[in-house]
Design an enzyme around this catalytic site. Structure first.
Site, short mmCIF file in Angstrom:
data_model
loop_
_atom_site.label_atom_id
_atom_site.label_comp_id
_atom_site.label_asym_id
_atom_site.label_seq_id
_atom_site.Cartn_x
_atom_site.Cartn_y
_atom_site.Cartn_z
N ALA A 9 -10.65 57.11 10.34
CA ALA A 9 -11.56 56.07 10.59
C ALA A 9 -12.43 55.84 9.51
O ALA A 9 -12.52 56.60 8.52
CB ALA A 9 -12.61 56.38 11.70
N CYS A 10 -12.66 54.46 9.24
CA CYS A 10 -13.77 54.19 8.06
C CYS A 10 -14.47 52.99 8.58
O CYS A 10 -14.46 52.59 9.65
CB CYS A 10 -12.78 53.41 7.11
SG CYS A 10 -11.87 52.17 7.20
N ALA A 11 -15.44 52.94 7.80
CA ALA A 11 -16.63 51.96 7.76
C ALA A 11 -16.01 50.47 8.39
O ALA A 11 -16.59 49.97 9.60
CB ALA A 11 -17.62 51.75 6.86
N GLY A 13 -13.12 49.93 9.27
CA GLY A 13 -11.76 50.08 10.33
C GLY A 13 -10.81 49.15 10.50
O GLY A 13 -9.96 48.88 11.08
#
Length: 93
Positions: A9-11, A13
């Site tokens: 996951a990342c900020a 997305g």
């Protein structure tokens, strides 16, 4: 180690979530390890891990630079968290 599961996951997305998934799957394949990687992107959770898959895994990898719910993963005796800073370290694999 024969089987791993993971969550990426990342900020944003969008790209990094899926780039991290691809890098982990590629590295596992090259090492002859079975891997299933769940993504938590802008369109929600994809490739969701089941309780059975988590229980059978030798290792859980979390590749995320945002907070995710780890409660269902904490049943594993060994939990490895990789803070990716936009998955940069995974892309070098």
């Amino acid at each position: 180690m024969k089987k791993i599961v993971g969550v990426t996951a990342c900020a944003a997305g969008i790209a990094h979530t899926y780039m991290a998934q691809a890098a982990l799957e590629k590295a596992a394949e090259e090492l002859g390890i079975d891997a299933k990687i769940e993504t938590q992107g802008t369109i929600g959770t994809e490739n969701a891990l089941t309780e059975k898959e988590i229980a059978e895994a030798d290792l859980v990898i979390i590749a995320s630079d945002i907070a995710i719910d780890k409660s269902r993963l904490s049943v594993k005796s060994y939990l490895k968290q990789i803070q990716t800073m936009h998955s940069k370290m995974l892309l070098s694999c």
